[in-house]
Structures are given as structure tokens and as C-alpha cells.
Write an enzyme that holds these catalytic residues in place. Structure first.
Site, PDB file in Angstrom:
ATOM      1  N   CYS A  63      -4.669  50.051  -5.146  1.00  0.00           N
ATOM      2  CA  CYS A  63      -4.879  49.312  -6.353  1.00  0.00           C
ATOM      3  C   CYS A  63      -3.800  48.378  -5.858  1.00  0.00           C
ATOM      4  O   CYS A  63      -2.740  48.198  -5.728  1.00  0.00           O
ATOM      5  CB  CYS A  63      -3.697  49.819  -7.259  1.00  0.00           C
ATOM      6  N   ASP A  99      -6.104  54.621  -3.855  1.00  0.00           N
ATOM      7  CA  ASP A  99      -7.459  55.386  -4.280  1.00  0.00           C
ATOM      8  C   ASP A  99      -7.798  56.286  -3.098  1.00  0.00           C
ATOM      9  O   ASP A  99      -8.092  55.845  -2.100  1.00  0.00           O
ATOM     10  CB  ASP A  99      -8.437  53.974  -5.039  1.00  0.00           C
ATOM     11  N   SER A 130     -19.021  54.156  16.428  1.00  0.00           N
ATOM     12  CA  SER A 130     -18.099  54.649  15.539  1.00  0.00           C
ATOM     13  C   SER A 130     -16.995  55.234  15.519  1.00  0.00           C
ATOM     14  O   SER A 130     -16.579  55.183  14.046  1.00  0.00           O
ATOM     15  CB  SER A 130     -19.416  56.445  15.396  1.00  0.00           C
TER      16      SER A 130
END
Length: 154
Positions: free
Chosen positions: A52, A59, A76
Site C-alpha cells: 500500500c 496487499d 516465464s
């Protein structure tokens, strides 16, 4: 690595340090193995984290990234490192979600891309963020993301 499409990759098959921020992360690509053919690639990151920007508290989100390659696919390992670079990055849910999609679009120039970012509640309210480049092309199977909305104990 003997595959010519992997020449120039700096992270795959080598030790790679965790980037300190998304801006420092190197998102690598390789040539799409089926140029001219439309197919969907899906990445799911069920344990995505960021901070945050106001409180510094973590978060958490479940990300689903779908894209139809044009000339490139994302490598990837570099995507994993890019996504984990958000762990120390302070930004609102909407900013993180759209930044990830925008970076992938910029780097890959896909035929189509969408992100579903299913964020866990902060302050009692889950925030889900959805973005896509436009309508998916006809004839490509685009399965539902099937991430249920947050229900809590209800």
C-alpha cells in the site's frame, strides 16, 4: 542453451537476483513458436504482492494474465521476477494491475491481452481490476478466468 530463440536471454538458466523494483526488472521475450497462428497463453499468479503506498502494508492479489501472441512470447522466469519485483513497490491496486498489463503490451505487442487482478480485501473491501486491449479476435478460445469473487465468511 542451443535453441537460437533463447540467445540473448540473461536470466533463464542462470542465477538472477530479485529486482528491487518493477522499473529495474528485465522482462524478456522470445520468438513466438507459432507465428501467424492465434492461440491463447495464460499466466496465473495466485500469490502476487505489492505494498500500500500510504501505509506500507502488504496487499495480496490473484492475477490472471491472458494474451494472444503476435511475434513474441514472454519468457516465464523473467515474468516471475518482474511480478515479484512489486513486493517492495508501493502503488494502489489499479496502478499495479494496469502497469503490469501495459508493460507486457509494450514489450510483446500481442494481438490481444487482458489482465484480471483479484485483490484481497483491505479495509473490508476487495478491489478487482480488469483491463484488456480490446475485444478478443474471433475463433480463439478464451476461457473464463474462473476466479471467484471474495466472499469472506458469508
Amino acid at each position: 542453451m542451443s535453441d537460437p530463440s533463447t540467445h540473448g536471454l540473461t536470466q533463464l538458466g542462470r542465477p538472477a537476483a530479485q529486482p528491487a523494483s518493477p522499473e529495474q526488472a528485465v522482462l524478456e521475450r522470445v520468438a513466438a513458436p507459432h507465428p501467424g497462428r492465434q492461440y491463447l497463453v495464460r499466466f496465473t499468479a495466485p500469490e502476487f504482492t505489492s505494498l500500500c503506498p500510504v501505509t506500507g502494508q502488504p496487499d495480496f492479489a490473484h492475477l490472471v494474465i491472458d494474451y494472444i501472441p503476435r511475434d513474441w512470447i514472454v519468457e516465464s522466469k523473467s515474468l516471475k521476477l518482474y511480478l515479484t519485483s512489486f513486493r517492495n513497490h508501493g502503488a494502489f491496486h489499479e496502478a499495479c494491475s494496469v502497469q503490469i498489463a501495459g508493460t507486457l503490451v509494450e514489450r510483446l505487442d500481442p494481438v490481444w491481452l487482458r489482465i484480471g487482478a483479484y485483490w484481497y480485501p483491505r479495509g473490508g473491501i476487495p478491489i478487482d481490476v480488469f483491463w484488456q486491449t480490446g475485444a478478443p479476435p474471433d475463433g480463439v478460445w478464451v476461457p473464463a478466468q474462473d476466479v471467484p469473487g471474495y466472499r469472506g465468511r458469508g
